[in-house]
Scaffold this motif. Structure first.
Motif, PDB file in Angstrom:
ATOM      1  N   GLY A  69       0.805  -1.220   0.000  1.00 48.02           N
ATOM      2  CA  GLY A  69       0.000   0.000   0.000  1.00 48.02           C
ATOM      3  C   GLY A  69       0.834   1.265   0.000  1.00 48.02           C
ATOM      4  O   GLY A  69       0.289   2.360   0.016  1.00 48.02           O
ATOM      5  N   HIS A  71       2.713   2.380  -2.412  1.00 42.33           N
ATOM      6  CA  HIS A  71       3.079   2.729  -3.788  1.00 42.33           C
ATOM      7  C   HIS A  71       3.106   4.229  -4.054  1.00 42.33           C
ATOM      8  O   HIS A  71       3.921   4.700  -4.827  1.00 42.33           O
ATOM      9  CB  HIS A  71       2.145   2.030  -4.786  1.00 42.33           C
ATOM     10  CG  HIS A  71       0.702   2.209  -4.474  1.00 42.33           C
ATOM     11  ND1 HIS A  71       0.035   1.348  -3.627  1.00 42.33           N
ATOM     12  CD2 HIS A  71      -0.191   3.153  -4.864  1.00 42.33           C
ATOM     13  CE1 HIS A  71      -1.217   1.754  -3.512  1.00 42.33           C
ATOM     14  NE2 HIS A  71      -1.374   2.847  -4.248  1.00 42.33           N
ATOM     15  N   MET A  72       2.229   5.010  -3.384  1.00 47.38           N
ATOM     16  CA  MET A  72       2.192   6.454  -3.627  1.00 47.38           C
ATOM     17  C   MET A  72       3.340   7.182  -2.920  1.00 47.38           C
ATOM     18  O   MET A  72       3.538   8.378  -3.128  1.00 47.38           O
ATOM     19  CB  MET A  72       0.837   7.047  -3.213  1.00 47.38           C
ATOM     20  CG  MET A  72      -0.313   6.553  -4.081  1.00 47.38           C
ATOM     21  SD  MET A  72      -0.093   6.812  -5.871  1.00 47.38           S
ATOM     22  CE  MET A  72      -0.281   8.577  -5.991  1.00 47.38           C
ATOM     23  N   ILE A  98      -2.334  -2.092  -6.600  1.00 45.40           N
ATOM     24  CA  ILE A  98      -2.339  -0.642  -6.816  1.00 45.40           C
ATOM     25  C   ILE A  98      -3.687  -0.282  -7.448  1.00 45.40           C
ATOM     26  O   ILE A  98      -3.983  -0.713  -8.557  1.00 45.40           O
ATOM     27  CB  ILE A  98      -1.187  -0.204  -7.743  1.00 45.40           C
ATOM     28  CG1 ILE A  98       0.163  -0.683  -7.192  1.00 45.40           C
ATOM     29  CG2 ILE A  98      -1.193   1.320  -7.935  1.00 45.40           C
ATOM     30  CD1 ILE A  98       1.330  -0.484  -8.147  1.00 45.40           C
ATOM     31  N   GLU A 100      -6.598   1.540  -9.526  1.00 45.04           N
ATOM     32  CA  GLU A 100      -6.545   2.171 -10.844  1.00 45.04           C
ATOM     33  C   GLU A 100      -6.336   3.686 -10.752  1.00 45.04           C
ATOM     34  O   GLU A 100      -5.570   4.252 -11.525  1.00 45.04           O
ATOM     35  CB  GLU A 100      -7.824   1.854 -11.630  1.00 45.04           C
ATOM     36  CG  GLU A 100      -7.843   2.413 -13.035  1.00 45.04           C
ATOM     37  CD  GLU A 100      -6.769   1.846 -13.954  1.00 45.04           C
ATOM     38  OE1 GLU A 100      -6.284   2.607 -14.810  1.00 45.04           O
ATOM     39  OE2 GLU A 100      -6.423   0.665 -13.826  1.00 45.04           O
ATOM     40  N   ASP A 102      -4.785   5.356  -8.469  1.00 46.37           N
ATOM     41  CA  ASP A 102      -3.381   5.594  -8.107  1.00 46.37           C
ATOM     42  C   ASP A 102      -2.468   5.306  -9.295  1.00 46.37           C
ATOM     43  O   ASP A 102      -1.465   6.000  -9.505  1.00 46.37           O
ATOM     44  CB  ASP A 102      -2.973   4.741  -6.904  1.00 46.37           C
ATOM     45  CG  ASP A 102      -3.637   5.200  -5.606  1.00 46.37           C
ATOM     46  OD1 ASP A 102      -4.258   6.282  -5.596  1.00 46.37           O
ATOM     47  OD2 ASP A 102      -3.526   4.462  -4.612  1.00 46.37           O
ATOM     48  N   MET A 103      -2.794   4.273 -10.085  1.00 45.78           N
ATOM     49  CA  MET A 103      -2.013   3.984 -11.283  1.00 45.78           C
ATOM     50  C   MET A 103      -1.984   5.204 -12.193  1.00 45.78           C
ATOM     51  O   MET A 103      -0.933   5.593 -12.700  1.00 45.78           O
ATOM     52  CB  MET A 103      -2.578   2.782 -12.047  1.00 45.78           C
ATOM     53  CG  MET A 103      -2.277   1.448 -11.444  1.00 45.78           C
ATOM     54  SD  MET A 103      -2.906   0.154 -12.565  1.00 45.78           S
ATOM     55  CE  MET A 103      -2.554  -1.305 -11.611  1.00 45.78           C
ATOM     56  N   LEU A 106       0.327   7.817 -10.877  1.00 49.32           N
ATOM     57  CA  LEU A 106       1.726   7.416 -11.043  1.00 49.32           C
ATOM     58  C   LEU A 106       2.159   7.541 -12.505  1.00 49.32           C
ATOM     59  O   LEU A 106       3.283   7.977 -12.784  1.00 49.32           O
ATOM     60  CB  LEU A 106       1.937   5.998 -10.514  1.00 49.32           C
ATOM     61  CG  LEU A 106       1.791   5.864  -8.995  1.00 49.32           C
ATOM     62  CD1 LEU A 106       1.735   4.395  -8.588  1.00 49.32           C
ATOM     63  CD2 LEU A 106       2.909   6.587  -8.257  1.00 49.32           C
ATOM     64  N   LEU A 114       1.966  -0.270 -15.087  1.00 49.74           N
ATOM     65  CA  LEU A 114       1.900  -1.032 -13.843  1.00 49.74           C
ATOM     66  C   LEU A 114       0.988  -2.232 -14.054  1.00 49.74           C
ATOM     67  O   LEU A 114      -0.031  -2.130 -14.732  1.00 49.74           O
ATOM     68  CB  LEU A 114       1.388  -0.146 -12.710  1.00 49.74           C
ATOM     69  CG  LEU A 114       2.308   1.035 -12.389  1.00 49.74           C
ATOM     70  CD1 LEU A 114       1.607   2.044 -11.488  1.00 49.74           C
ATOM     71  CD2 LEU A 114       3.604   0.549 -11.749  1.00 49.74           C
ATOM     72  N   PRO A 116      -1.278  -5.415 -12.502  1.00 48.46           N
ATOM     73  CA  PRO A 116      -1.956  -6.000 -11.337  1.00 48.46           C
ATOM     74  C   PRO A 116      -1.678  -7.497 -11.235  1.00 48.46           C
ATOM     75  O   PRO A 116      -1.222  -8.115 -12.198  1.00 48.46           O
ATOM     76  CB  PRO A 116      -3.435  -5.738 -11.633  1.00 48.46           C
ATOM     77  CG  PRO A 116      -3.518  -5.669 -13.116  1.00 48.46           C
ATOM     78  CD  PRO A 116      -2.201  -5.084 -13.584  1.00 48.46           C
TER      79      PRO A 116
END
Length: 138
Positions: A69, A71-72, A98, A100, A102-103, A106, A114, A116
């Motif tokens: 969690g 990733h950000m 992650i 969607e 947030d993807m 990023l 990225l 899944p």
């Protein structure tokens, strides 16, 4: 698209306290089976350790496996260090849990595609290979 004169070099890493590395090991093995040179850094790496290893190993791509969690925090930090070091021709990609939204955030920061859980490993290796053909000098 141009041909590659050497194998694509990929660093696979687990950043932070995320102790689940089975997926990272599966990806590392699949990329190796696809003909890539793979460096797996193991568990509990810092963003600084990952970028330093990537520089030392002269990799074409960095793949981060993240399930914690974070990733950000992790991806923006790695992108920042990569920019500081002038690593504009190295792909930062990864996968794990992650969301969607947030993807998309990023991607806007410069992170590559990225993946899944459940993504076919052939899709990941094809993406990295095609990216390297288009962005790296071989």
């Amino acid at each position: 698209m141009k041909q590659l004169n050497r194998p694509v070099r990929v660093l696979v890493a687990k950043v932070g306290l995320d102790g689940h590395d089975r997926g990272a090991k599966v990806i590392a093995t699949a990329l190796r089976d696809a003909g890539m040179e793979v460096i797996y850094t193991g568990l509990r790496q810092t963003p600084e350790m990952v970028v330093t290893a990537a520089l030392q190993e002269d990799v074409d791509a960095i793949g981060i496996s993240i399930l914690s969690g974070a990733h950000m925090t992790v991806f923006p930090r790695i992108i920042s260090i990569m920019k500081e070091k002038g690593m504009d021709d190295v792909l930062l990609t990864g996968g794990g849990i992650i969301p969607e939204t947030d993807m998309q955030a990023l991607y806007a920061m410069g992170v590559g595609k990225l993946f899944p859980p459940g993504t076919p490993t052939t899709e990941i290796s094809a993406y990295i290979t095609e990216w390297a053909k288009g962005h790296r000098a071989f």
